[in-house]
Design a protein around this motif. Structure first.
Motif, PDB file in Angstrom:
ATOM      1  N   ASP A  34      86.701 153.719  22.782  1.00 46.82           N
ATOM      2  CA  ASP A  34      85.647 152.720  22.553  1.00 46.82           C
ATOM      3  C   ASP A  34      85.994 151.770  21.414  1.00 46.82           C
ATOM      4  O   ASP A  34      85.111 151.237  20.761  1.00 46.82           O
ATOM      5  N   ARG A  35      87.272 151.548  21.188  1.00 45.47           N
ATOM      6  CA  ARG A  35      87.706 150.697  20.084  1.00 45.47           C
ATOM      7  C   ARG A  35      87.094 149.299  20.193  1.00 45.47           C
ATOM      8  O   ARG A  35      87.185 148.626  21.216  1.00 45.47           O
ATOM      9  N   ARG A  36      86.422 148.865  19.124  1.00 44.45           N
ATOM     10  CA  ARG A  36      85.812 147.544  18.992  1.00 44.45           C
ATOM     11  C   ARG A  36      84.781 147.240  20.081  1.00 44.45           C
ATOM     12  O   ARG A  36      84.542 146.089  20.418  1.00 44.45           O
ATOM     13  N   MET A  37      84.141 148.274  20.600  1.00 43.25           N
ATOM     14  CA  MET A  37      83.091 148.065  21.599  1.00 43.25           C
ATOM     15  C   MET A  37      81.698 148.001  21.000  1.00 43.25           C
ATOM     16  O   MET A  37      80.739 147.667  21.700  1.00 43.25           O
ATOM     17  N   ALA A  38      81.552 148.332  19.729  1.00 43.54           N
ATOM     18  CA  ALA A  38      80.320 148.101  18.970  1.00 43.54           C
ATOM     19  C   ALA A  38      80.679 147.195  17.799  1.00 43.54           C
ATOM     20  O   ALA A  38      81.776 147.294  17.239  1.00 43.54           O
ATOM     21  N   LEU A  39      79.766 146.330  17.429  1.00 44.02           N
ATOM     22  CA  LEU A  39      80.033 145.368  16.367  1.00 44.02           C
ATOM     23  C   LEU A  39      79.927 146.042  15.000  1.00 44.02           C
ATOM     24  O   LEU A  39      79.289 147.082  14.843  1.00 44.02           O
ATOM     25  N   TRP A  40      80.533 145.441  13.995  1.00 45.59           N
ATOM     26  CA  TRP A  40      80.480 145.882  12.602  1.00 45.59           C
ATOM     27  C   TRP A  40      80.012 144.688  11.774  1.00 45.59           C
ATOM     28  O   TRP A  40      80.038 143.542  12.226  1.00 45.59           O
ATOM     29  N   CYS A  41      79.593 144.937  10.535  1.00 45.12           N
ATOM     30  CA  CYS A  41      79.091 143.821   9.732  1.00 45.12           C
ATOM     31  C   CYS A  41      79.073 144.184   8.251  1.00 45.12           C
ATOM     32  O   CYS A  41      79.253 145.337   7.863  1.00 45.12           O
ATOM     33  N   ALA A  42      78.844 143.160   7.419  1.00 44.61           N
ATOM     34  CA  ALA A  42      78.357 143.317   6.057  1.00 44.61           C
ATOM     35  C   ALA A  42      76.912 142.841   6.063  1.00 44.61           C
ATOM     36  O   ALA A  42      76.465 142.181   7.020  1.00 44.61           O
ATOM     37  N   PHE A  43      76.159 143.173   5.020  1.00 44.38           N
ATOM     38  CA  PHE A  43      74.763 142.742   4.921  1.00 44.38           C
ATOM     39  C   PHE A  43      74.574 141.863   3.695  1.00 44.38           C
ATOM     40  O   PHE A  43      75.057 142.182   2.603  1.00 44.38           O
ATOM     41  N   LEU A  44      73.859 140.771   3.881  1.00 46.51           N
ATOM     42  CA  LEU A  44      73.432 139.920   2.779  1.00 46.51           C
ATOM     43  C   LEU A  44      71.914 140.023   2.710  1.00 46.51           C
ATOM     44  O   LEU A  44      71.220 139.681   3.671  1.00 46.51           O
ATOM     45  N   LEU A  45      71.408 140.537   1.604  1.00 46.16           N
ATOM     46  CA  LEU A  45      69.967 140.685   1.427  1.00 46.16           C
ATOM     47  C   LEU A  45      69.452 139.554   0.554  1.00 46.16           C
ATOM     48  O   LEU A  45      69.889 139.393  -0.594  1.00 46.16           O
ATOM     49  N   THR A  46      68.556 138.762   1.094  1.00 49.96           N
ATOM     50  CA  THR A  46      67.835 137.790   0.275  1.00 49.96           C
ATOM     51  C   THR A  46      66.518 138.434  -0.118  1.00 49.96           C
ATOM     52  O   THR A  46      65.773 138.936   0.732  1.00 49.96           O
ATOM     53  N   THR A  47      66.249 138.467  -1.424  1.00 49.89           N
ATOM     54  CA  THR A  47      65.092 139.177  -1.943  1.00 49.89           C
ATOM     55  C   THR A  47      64.408 138.332  -3.010  1.00 49.89           C
ATOM     56  O   THR A  47      65.017 137.403  -3.565  1.00 49.89           O
ATOM     57  N   PRO A  48      63.158 138.655  -3.347  1.00 48.92           N
ATOM     58  CA  PRO A  48      62.501 137.949  -4.456  1.00 48.92           C
ATOM     59  C   PRO A  48      63.210 138.158  -5.795  1.00 48.92           C
ATOM     60  O   PRO A  48      62.933 137.427  -6.756  1.00 48.92           O
ATOM     61  N   ARG A  49      64.114 139.156  -5.874  1.00 51.73           N
ATOM     62  CA  ARG A  49      64.835 139.446  -7.108  1.00 51.73           C
ATOM     63  C   ARG A  49      66.274 138.963  -7.069  1.00 51.73           C
ATOM     64  O   ARG A  49      67.074 139.339  -7.930  1.00 51.73           O
ATOM     65  N   GLY A  50      66.593 138.148  -6.088  1.00 48.88           N
ATOM     66  CA  GLY A  50      67.934 137.594  -6.004  1.00 48.88           C
ATOM     67  C   GLY A  50      68.679 138.065  -4.770  1.00 48.88           C
ATOM     68  O   GLY A  50      68.179 138.851  -3.962  1.00 48.88           O
ATOM     69  N   VAL A  51      69.904 137.563  -4.630  1.00 44.35           N
ATOM     70  CA  VAL A  51      70.746 137.844  -3.468  1.00 44.35           C
ATOM     71  C   VAL A  51      71.630 139.059  -3.742  1.00 44.35           C
ATOM     72  O   VAL A  51      72.258 139.154  -4.800  1.00 44.35           O
ATOM     73  N   HIS A  52      71.675 139.978  -2.782  1.00 43.64           N
ATOM     74  CA  HIS A  52      72.520 141.179  -2.872  1.00 43.64           C
ATOM     75  C   HIS A  52      73.429 141.196  -1.651  1.00 43.64           C
ATOM     76  O   HIS A  52      72.959 141.217  -0.516  1.00 43.64           O
ATOM     77  N   TYR A  53      74.729 141.197  -1.891  1.00 47.72           N
ATOM     78  CA  TYR A  53      75.725 141.222  -0.813  1.00 47.72           C
ATOM     79  C   TYR A  53      76.363 142.601  -0.775  1.00 47.72           C
ATOM     80  O   TYR A  53      76.923 143.063  -1.769  1.00 47.72           O
ATOM     81  N   HIS A  54      76.256 143.254   0.384  1.00 44.13           N
ATOM     82  CA  HIS A  54      76.798 144.609   0.524  1.00 44.13           C
ATOM     83  C   HIS A  54      77.868 144.634   1.603  1.00 44.13           C
ATOM     84  O   HIS A  54      77.622 144.250   2.753  1.00 44.13           O
ATOM     85  N   VAL A  55      79.046 145.125   1.231  1.00 43.91           N
ATOM     86  CA  VAL A  55      80.147 145.315   2.170  1.00 43.91           C
ATOM     87  C   VAL A  55      80.377 146.809   2.326  1.00 43.91           C
ATOM     88  O   VAL A  55      80.668 147.500   1.345  1.00 43.91           O
TER      89      VAL A  55
END
Length: 353
Positions: free
Chosen positions: A226-247
């Motif tokens: 099943d190689r590369r048959m489901a997607l992967w990602c990082a998350f960028l959270l926009t919040t009232p306390r600022g931006v948080h980027y999670h890899v």
């Protein structure tokens, strides 16, 4: 089982944890997880990044096992921080490392788990594969009410099906994952509801917080073919306390994914970046940053603060258990950045900002 057989199973389980089982995959003409229209990163069967590197072959895997020089890890590597007992809610911004790539993020009154792994092993097997060398930095029973669970991709050290199923039964959180991962998660609890999104899409987490799914230089595999048959990602959270980027996991690549984050969202207040599981470089570089790469990513992002994870809990690759911390200090010094700008977290360690 004889010792040699146990070692073979353990080695195979480690490779599977990293998705390496895909190296031996046979061709498959049906995607068991996702059916959707082709796009610039989906060919109708498999997902791919803009400059997806060639998939490693079985010969590459054999070369790693033949020529690698793995450093031994201790059986126990306890954190110097006691297990955290987080408050029920935080109006500010509080982040604690549970272990490896698992975080509890408390911001603007919402409680968010990222890639929660509470199992003893990051493995498809209960009896073999990478085993924790320290307990979770938060005991499961001490978790506050969980509002959302974010899954970056389906490798076993990030998608722990039994843990997510338990969280679903106990907390009924909003679960967010990239395309195709809902089918995997429902295999652990058919009642589980998962919101799946593509790169460039987002989900409202409430309280003024949005989770944006963004590209990462990585890949996916869960089973035999099943190689590369489901997607992967990082998350960028926009919040009232600022931006948080999670890899969760990513190679540095040409740096484009990090430059694009800064161009779209501005310099993040916080970036949580992986710093471990990177040796040997000829094998791991396309999919895992080393500490020098992570410092370059921080520079490209212009983040106020970086926190390092993906080290010191599960032995996945060849570097010694404390090498990431040593290499991070060297990379920060070379970049003339203060050490407090990028902290290598240990389980139970809290950052508040």
């Amino acid at each position: 089982m004889k010792k040699r057989g146990l070692l073979t199973v353990a080695s195979a389980a480690t490779v599977m944890t990293l998705g390496g089982v895909g190296y031996a995959a046979h061709r498959r003409n049906r995607n068991p997880y996702y059916r959707g229209p082709a796009s610039d990163h989906f060919d109708g069967l498999r997902f791919h990044a803009a400059d997806q590197p060639p998939d490693k072959s079985l010969a590459d895997l054999a070369r790693w096992r033949r020529t690698g020089k793995p450093e031994a890890w201790p059986a126990s590597f306890p954190s110097p921080f006691p297990p955290d007992r987080p408050p029920a809610r935080v109006e500010g911004f509080r982040v604690v490392l549970i272990g490896h790539a698992s975080y509890l993020i408390q911001v603007a009154g919402r409680n968010i788990l990222v890639d929660p792994v509470f199992s003893r092993r990051a493995s498809p097997f209960r009896f073999a594969g990478p085993k924790r060398v320290n307990p979770p930095g938060i005991a499961y029973a001490d978790l506050p009410p969980i509002d959302a669970v974010l899954i970056t991709h389906n490798h076993y050290d990030h998608l722990d099906g039994p843990t997510v199923a338990r969280l679903w039964q106990d907390h009924q959180p909003l679960i967010v994952a990239p395309l195709g991962n809902d089918a995997i998660l429902r295999g652990y609890d058919e009642t589980m509801h998962v919101e799946t999104r593509d790169w460039g899409e987002s989900v409202d987490l409430g309280a003024g917080i949005a989770a944006h799914l963004t590209p990462a230089n990585h890949w996916s595999a869960r089973g035999l073919n099943d190689r590369r048959m489901a997607l992967w990602c990082a998350f960028l959270l926009t919040t009232p306390r600022g931006v948080h980027y999670h890899v969760g996991d990513s190679g540095l690549g040409d740096g484009a994914v990090f430059r694009e984050i800064r161009a779209r969202f501005g310099p993040p207040r916080l970036a949580t970046l992986p710093i471990g599981a990177y040796e040997p470089r000829w094998f791991m570089q396309p999919q895992h940053m080393n500490p020098a790469d992570a410092v370059e990513a921080l520079t490209l992002l212009g983040a106020d603060q970086a926190l390092g994870h993906h080290w010191g809990t599960f032995k996945l690759t060849d570097e010694g258990i404390e090498r990431p911390v040593e290499a991070l200090a060297e990379a920060l010094a070379a970049a003339e950045l203060p050490p407090e700008r990028f902290l290598a977290l240990r389980p139970g360690q809290v950052w508040e900002g």
